[in-house]
Scaffold this active site. Structure first.
Site, PDB file in Angstrom:
ATOM      1  N   SER A 164      42.916  30.553  73.031  1.00 38.42           N
ATOM      2  CA  SER A 164      43.514  30.206  71.737  1.00 38.42           C
ATOM      3  C   SER A 164      44.554  29.126  71.949  1.00 38.42           C
ATOM      4  O   SER A 164      45.116  28.986  73.049  1.00 38.42           O
ATOM      5  CB  SER A 164      44.170  31.438  71.119  1.00 38.42           C
ATOM      6  OG  SER A 164      45.054  31.089  70.067  1.00 38.42           O
ATOM      7  N   TYR A 189      51.166  37.506  73.465  1.00 42.18           N
ATOM      8  CA  TYR A 189      49.825  37.044  73.080  1.00 42.18           C
ATOM      9  C   TYR A 189      49.499  35.732  73.792  1.00 42.18           C
ATOM     10  O   TYR A 189      48.411  35.565  74.351  1.00 42.18           O
ATOM     11  CB  TYR A 189      49.751  36.857  71.567  1.00 42.18           C
ATOM     12  CG  TYR A 189      48.443  36.278  71.076  1.00 42.18           C
ATOM     13  CD1 TYR A 189      47.258  37.006  71.168  1.00 42.18           C
ATOM     14  CD2 TYR A 189      48.393  34.988  70.534  1.00 42.18           C
ATOM     15  CE1 TYR A 189      46.053  36.469  70.720  1.00 42.18           C
ATOM     16  CE2 TYR A 189      47.195  34.453  70.088  1.00 42.18           C
ATOM     17  CZ  TYR A 189      46.023  35.193  70.185  1.00 42.18           C
ATOM     18  OH  TYR A 189      44.837  34.656  69.748  1.00 42.18           O
TER      19      TYR A 189
END
Length: 322
Positions: A164, A189
């Site tokens: 990501s 994350y």
């Protein structure tokens, strides 16, 4: 005599696809008949669109699912799909799932590591691992290493790790991998997404001579169940949705979001290539030092960082196959 491994440059190849391409479009003309694909989380959001597109192109798809009943319901009516129970945050579950797949004796041609969690509340699993790192990276690391014999048994298998642009939030925190006493959900994350990219770098280096290539991908901004841990006001503040709950017009649809991982898993344009981070259906350029979150940070494709993470992951999981 095997050729020496050569790193693929982190530069665009002008694929002809782009931001708005869909999974079906990148698969046009590609026949996956007789191919077996594994898509973690392949029953929700991007994963569901990925599964649909691969099946439409002729593949059979194994969908590991933490909630197999929900997966069966979401995939009902789609042929050539089988569901298996798998909780990536539990290494015993990973082993049990892998053992079942190994027992079938089938080679795996494509593995798309799509499942993940994002911005979750501070949660510990296993021996105290931070949930996002454990699920997004360690679970997938153990899964691929346990299934390695099935990947090298085929011809030209590919592994795609769904990273990501969130990797821009954090490199690997070597001094505090589990964010103990200093938890920040987006940095945690980000670390897990950096780990996904580094995993692809080292896996590709190890697997290339055995015919297995690996890629990391940023699917793009998409509203999916991945945002389940985020509140409405938080998403408005981030401009992901407006006051009426409508998604950012710059975001992709799930069909568009699935395109880059499907492209990386199947495109003949990537023959002989691997170990790179991709976005918008092309190899990404290096990120600008102080620019927008576009492209890939050097620390996410650094081969030394990748090897260090691999060695640590073997130590943490006790699994080594590739």
């Amino acid at each position: 005599m095997a050729q020496a491994y050569t790193r693929t440059p982190q530069q665009k190849i002008e694929s002809g696809f782009g931001l708005r391409s869909t999974a079906d479009e990148v698969l046009k003309g590609i026949d996956l008949s007789g191919k077996l694909a594994l898509v973690t989380g392949g029953y929700s959001g991007l994963g569901l669109e990925t599964t649909k597109a691969l099946v439409k192109a002729g593949a059979r798809v194994i969908v590991p699912a933490r909630r197999p009943e929900a997966a069966q319901e979401a995939l009902s009516g789609i042929e050539n799909v089988e569901v298996g129970e798998l909780d990536l945050s539990d290494l015993n579950s990973v082993k049990a799932f892998a053992d079942r797949v190994l027992a079938s004796g089938r080679s795996i041609d494509l593995a798309i590591l799509n499942a993940g969690v994002m911005a979750s509340p501070e949660t510990r699993v296993g021996p105290g691992w931070e949930l996002q790192f454990a699920t997004n990276h360690l679970g997938h690391f153990a899964l691929i290493n346990r299934l390695w014999s099935l990947l090298i048994a085929g011809e030209g298998a590919r592994v795609v790790a769904t990273s990501s642009t969130g990797h821009h939030f954090s490199p690997i925190r070597w001094d505090n991998l589990n964010f103990e006493g200093n938890y920040h959900k987006f940095e945690a994350y980000g670390q897990s997404k950096t780990a996904n990219s580094l995993f692809a770098v080292e896996l590709d280096r190890r697997g290339a001579e055995q015919g297995v290539r690996a890629f990391a991908v940023h699917p793009g901004g998409i509203l999916t169940p991945l945002q389940r841990h985020m509140g409405r006001e938080e998403m408005i503040a981030l401009k992901w949705i407006d006051e009426d709950g409508k998604g950012n017009p710059g975001f992709k649809t799930p069909e568009q979001g699935a395109a880059t991982q499907v492209w990386a898993a199947t495109s003949p344009q990537l023959e002989g290539k691997g170990g790179v981070y991709c976005e918008d259906c092309d190899i990404a350029e290096p990120a600008q030092e102080d620019g927008p979150r576009v492209g890939v940070k050097d620390y996410a494709v650094d081969p030394e960082e990748a090897k260090r993470l691999w060695d640590l992951s073997v130590e943490l999981t006790g699994v080594s196959g590739a």
